[in-house]
Design a protein around this motif. Structure first.
Motif, mmCIF file in Angstrom:
data_model
loop_
_atom_site.group_PDB
_atom_site.id
_atom_site.type_symbol
_atom_site.label_atom_id
_atom_site.label_comp_id
_atom_site.label_asym_id
_atom_site.label_seq_id
_atom_site.Cartn_x
_atom_site.Cartn_y
_atom_site.Cartn_z
ATOM 1 N N VAL A 32 0.739 -1.208 0.003
ATOM 2 C CA VAL A 32 -0.060 -0.007 0.044
ATOM 3 C C VAL A 32 0.942 1.382 0.039
ATOM 4 C CG1 VAL A 32 -1.927 -1.180 1.200
ATOM 5 C CG2 VAL A 32 -0.210 -0.122 2.597
ATOM 6 N N GLY A 33 2.278 1.041 -0.063
ATOM 7 C CA GLY A 33 3.103 2.306 -0.274
ATOM 8 C C GLY A 33 3.536 2.813 0.996
ATOM 9 N N GLN A 34 3.558 2.091 2.090
ATOM 10 C CA GLN A 34 3.961 2.380 3.317
ATOM 11 C C GLN A 34 5.737 2.253 3.256
ATOM 12 O OE1 GLN A 34 1.686 0.358 6.177
ATOM 13 N NE2 GLN A 34 0.157 2.035 6.175
ATOM 14 N N PRO A 35 6.443 3.087 3.773
ATOM 15 C CA PRO A 35 7.884 2.953 3.721
ATOM 16 C C PRO A 35 8.198 1.774 5.117
ATOM 17 C CG PRO A 35 7.402 5.126 4.629
ATOM 18 C CD PRO A 35 6.117 4.552 4.256
ATOM 19 N N VAL A 36 8.798 0.921 4.764
ATOM 20 C CA VAL A 36 9.289 -0.201 5.937
ATOM 21 C C VAL A 36 10.834 0.094 6.288
ATOM 22 C CG1 VAL A 36 9.619 -2.574 6.230
ATOM 23 C CG2 VAL A 36 7.738 -1.847 5.009
ATOM 24 N N PHE A 37 10.926 0.181 7.511
ATOM 25 C CA PHE A 37 12.422 0.416 8.098
ATOM 26 C C PHE A 37 13.007 -0.897 8.771
ATOM 27 C CE2 PHE A 37 10.109 4.435 7.758
ATOM 28 C CZ PHE A 37 10.972 5.302 7.218
ATOM 29 N N MET A 38 14.062 -0.761 9.044
ATOM 30 C CA MET A 38 14.749 -2.080 9.524
ATOM 31 C C MET A 38 15.423 -1.510 10.856
ATOM 32 S SD MET A 38 16.171 -5.003 9.570
ATOM 33 C CE MET A 38 16.121 -5.780 7.934
ATOM 34 N N SER A 39 15.049 -2.196 12.015
ATOM 35 C CA SER A 39 15.751 -1.799 13.183
ATOM 36 C C SER A 39 16.246 -3.055 14.013
ATOM 37 C CB SER A 39 14.961 -1.228 14.140
ATOM 38 O OG SER A 39 14.256 -0.022 13.746
ATOM 39 N N ARG A 40 17.277 -3.030 14.615
ATOM 40 C CA ARG A 40 17.950 -3.972 15.321
ATOM 41 C C ARG A 40 17.802 -3.817 16.855
ATOM 42 N NH1 ARG A 40 21.304 -2.575 11.105
ATOM 43 N NH2 ARG A 40 21.897 -4.315 9.652
ATOM 44 N N PHE A 41 17.594 -4.647 17.532
ATOM 45 C CA PHE A 41 17.217 -4.744 19.147
ATOM 46 C C PHE A 41 18.053 -5.881 19.616
ATOM 47 C CE2 PHE A 41 13.440 -3.572 17.118
ATOM 48 C CZ PHE A 41 12.756 -2.548 18.046
ATOM 49 N N ARG A 42 19.283 -5.198 20.459
ATOM 50 C CA ARG A 42 20.157 -6.210 20.888
ATOM 51 C C ARG A 42 19.712 -6.770 22.418
ATOM 52 N NH1 ARG A 42 25.350 -6.416 20.233
ATOM 53 N NH2 ARG A 42 25.411 -4.731 18.711
ATOM 54 N N ILE A 43 19.872 -7.864 22.575
ATOM 55 C CA ILE A 43 19.516 -8.559 23.815
ATOM 56 C C ILE A 43 20.654 -8.290 24.794
ATOM 57 C CG2 ILE A 43 18.939 -10.927 24.850
ATOM 58 C CD1 ILE A 43 17.921 -11.633 22.237
ATOM 59 N N LEU A 44 20.499 -7.373 25.926
ATOM 60 C CA LEU A 44 21.391 -7.147 26.745
ATOM 61 C C LEU A 44 21.833 -8.117 27.572
ATOM 62 C CD1 LEU A 44 20.023 -3.473 27.569
ATOM 63 C CD2 LEU A 44 21.835 -3.963 25.765
ATOM 64 N N CYS A 143 24.778 -12.961 11.390
ATOM 65 C CA CYS A 143 24.206 -11.728 12.220
ATOM 66 C C CYS A 143 24.546 -12.471 13.639
ATOM 67 C CB CYS A 143 23.031 -11.680 12.009
ATOM 68 S SG CYS A 143 22.236 -10.141 13.121
ATOM 69 N N SER A 144 24.691 -11.493 14.672
ATOM 70 C CA SER A 144 25.250 -12.037 16.040
ATOM 71 C C SER A 144 23.789 -12.583 16.640
ATOM 72 C CB SER A 144 25.600 -10.736 16.910
ATOM 73 O OG SER A 144 25.964 -11.169 18.073
ATOM 74 N N LYS A 145 24.129 -13.437 17.693
ATOM 75 C CA LYS A 145 23.155 -14.025 18.191
ATOM 76 C C LYS A 145 22.260 -13.322 18.991
ATOM 77 C CE LYS A 145 23.326 -18.691 16.849
ATOM 78 N NZ LYS A 145 22.102 -19.636 16.589
ATOM 79 N N ASP A 146 22.840 -12.113 19.584
ATOM 80 C CA ASP A 146 22.266 -11.553 20.509
ATOM 81 C C ASP A 146 21.529 -10.135 19.673
ATOM 82 O OD1 ASP A 146 24.481 -10.128 19.821
ATOM 83 O OD2 ASP A 146 24.864 -9.681 21.726
ATOM 84 N N ILE A 147 21.405 -10.392 18.261
ATOM 85 C CA ILE A 147 20.677 -9.173 17.693
ATOM 86 C C ILE A 147 19.531 -9.692 17.193
ATOM 87 C CG2 ILE A 147 20.841 -7.778 15.563
ATOM 88 C CD1 ILE A 147 22.664 -6.796 18.039
ATOM 89 N N ILE A 148 18.197 -8.966 17.208
ATOM 90 C CA ILE A 148 16.989 -9.221 16.728
ATOM 91 C C ILE A 148 16.632 -8.092 15.554
ATOM 92 C CG2 ILE A 148 14.498 -9.343 16.905
ATOM 93 C CD1 ILE A 148 15.130 -10.322 19.934
ATOM 94 N N LYS A 149 16.551 -8.636 14.235
ATOM 95 C CA LYS A 149 16.278 -7.753 13.110
ATOM 96 C C LYS A 149 14.823 -7.594 12.965
ATOM 97 C CE LYS A 149 19.121 -9.476 10.490
ATOM 98 N NZ LYS A 149 20.071 -10.155 9.567
ATOM 99 N N ILE A 150 14.208 -6.607 12.899
ATOM 100 C CA ILE A 150 12.849 -6.224 12.858
ATOM 101 C C ILE A 150 12.674 -5.174 11.762
ATOM 102 C CG2 ILE A 150 10.723 -5.707 13.830
ATOM 103 C CD1 ILE A 150 11.592 -8.079 14.797
ATOM 104 N N GLU A 151 11.692 -5.795 10.589
ATOM 105 C CA GLU A 151 11.240 -4.832 9.712
ATOM 106 C C GLU A 151 9.880 -4.101 10.256
ATOM 107 O OE1 GLU A 151 10.956 -6.221 5.795
ATOM 108 O OE2 GLU A 151 13.155 -5.836 5.536
ATOM 109 N N HIS A 152 9.674 -2.835 10.101
ATOM 110 C CA HIS A 152 8.567 -2.189 10.782
ATOM 111 C C HIS A 152 8.319 -0.749 10.031
ATOM 112 C CE1 HIS A 152 10.973 0.723 12.768
ATOM 113 N NE2 HIS A 152 11.993 -0.258 12.826
ATOM 114 N N THR A 153 7.173 -0.332 10.187
ATOM 115 C CA THR A 153 6.780 1.006 9.749
ATOM 116 C C THR A 153 6.941 1.924 10.797
ATOM 117 O OG1 THR A 153 4.462 0.645 10.215
ATOM 118 C CG2 THR A 153 5.314 0.319 7.950
ATOM 119 N N MET A 154 7.156 3.323 10.646
ATOM 120 C CA MET A 154 7.361 4.263 11.713
ATOM 121 C C MET A 154 6.025 5.147 11.984
ATOM 122 S SD MET A 154 10.521 4.197 12.566
ATOM 123 C CE MET A 154 11.176 5.761 12.977
#
Length: 395
Positions: A32-44, A143-154
């Protein structure tokens, strides 16, 4: 996409605003034309380095109180004044130019102690270098085991808020990471998975995770995120589509131990649908099921009450009370509030408006059968204990 256009119905998650030194890379556009971004969440890591703690203690010992500094400075002034009369320095206009000594602290009141901020958790010193390493790893397919990669909109409309990452999902992910023994080897069903963040975290511990939501575009986004995180889940069974066969439905009803839902109670109609679904599912299960629901109370000014309140949260609490007071003769629902005293593994702001609730659904028929079985075993054991050791012949 440096600037985001907001409309009157735009909903924005502020999770990513609290992530320092984070670069949001736009990867593609949705159907539907929405921009999708990539964010990384590190497991501390839960534990901190002792060497850093030692450095903090050393720095703390070097700090002195403002009173001590003031006395020392006053004595130093007296010593400097006793050295002799110094000719005052005048500026161009003939005014006295007084040189001010730089102050070590900004406390003016001598009765107040110096207040120093407490560092709860210090970020990685070379975070930018690690992000560059993560980018290079992604290009190489690692990719590192403690990194979660999530595609999402803003920013989306209210109908598409499932495409964003919300604090409720991060809170529930923290709870899962803090209780690995509870979910190890379990079968878990998530309702309203959204981007799939919580299901991905659950898949690191549980045996089977059913990740569900509504909408083809949202399901494709969720499936994409599951594929991006095969490095932390089992790659053999990481991306299997549920086909609704008789065997799969029977496995879902027979083996589900937990149901989870993260931040899905922001609309009264959706909340009603959630509790109807929970009752229908739990009534079909063949075992006791535990439900965990995380949510965030979003306070707004209400013209009806002429005060700041959260009507969606009030309706959620009303549905919880109705479920607990339900008496159908078949199932009993127990509601508990889970304290948020578990560790924080993901970087976000755990505000006081976040809550986690636990609902336990147990079958009264199963409990009655088990109670009768235990009672029968007890009576049989008592009868065996009271049985005579030999039989008397009848005369």
């Amino acid at each position: 996409m440096d600037q985001i256009m907001f409309k009157h119905d735009t909903v924005l998650s502020d999770v990513h605003m609290h992530l320092p030194n984070t670069h949001h890379l736009m990867t593609r556009l949705t159907s539907v034309g929405q921009p999708v971004f990539m964010s990384r969440f590190r497991i501390l890591a839960e534990s901190h380095d002792d060497s850093d703690s030692g450095k903090g203690l050393t720095n703390k010992k070097k700090q002195t109180s403002p009173r001590t500094d003031g006395v020392a400075s006053h004595e130093q002034d007296e010593e400097e004044g006793s050295q002799g009369n110094v000719e005052p320095f005048l500026d161009e206009d003939g005014d006295l130019d007084v040189t001010h000594r730089p102050r070590n602290n900004s406390v003016n009141d001598g009765d107040r102690d110096l207040v120093c901020p407490t560092i709860l958790q210090q970020s990685v010193p070379d975070l930018e270098q690690e992000e560059e390493n993560d980018d290079s790893d992604q290009e190489e397919g690692h990719c590192s085991k403690d990194i979660i990669k999530i595609e999402h909109t803003m920013a989306t409309s209210l109908e598409d808020v499932g495409k964003q990452v919300w604090r409720g999902a991060l809170l529930l992910a923290d709870f899962i990471l803090s209780k690995p023994d509870m979910f190890r080897g379990a079968t878990v069903l998530e309702l309203g998975a959204g981007t799939g963040l919580t299901s991905i975290v659950m898949a690191t511990t549980a045996k089977t995770v059913y990740c569900t939501d509504v909408g083809e575009d949202l399901l494709r986004l969720c499936s994409r995120n599951v594929s991006l995180n095969k490095h932390i889940t089992d790659p053999a069974d990481a991306d299997m589509e549920f086909s609704w066969t008789e065997e799969e439905v029977a496995d879902l009803y027979d083996n589900t131990d937990f149901i989870i839902a993260a931040d899905v109670c922001y609309d009264d109609d959706l909340t009603d649908s959630l509790f109807r679904t929970l009752y229908r599912l739990c009534s079909s299960f063949n075992r006791t099921c535990t439900v965990f629901i995380s949510l965030e109370k979003r306070m707004n000014f209400s013209l009806r009450h002429m005060d700041v309140c959260c009507e969606a949260y009030n309706h959620f609490k009303h549905c919880l009370t109705q479920l607990q007071d339900l008496e159908d003769g078949q199932w009993r629902f127990t509601v508990e509030h889970v304290p948020l005293n578990f560790p924080q593994f993901l970087l976000y702001e755990r505000i006081e408006q976040l809550e986690l609730w636990k609902v336990t659904a147990s079958s009264l028929t199963f409990e009655q059968t088990r109670s009768e079985s235990n009672l029968g075993s007890t009576n049989k054991s008592d009868a065996e204990q009271n049985r005579p050791t030999h039989q008397l012949d009848r005369p």
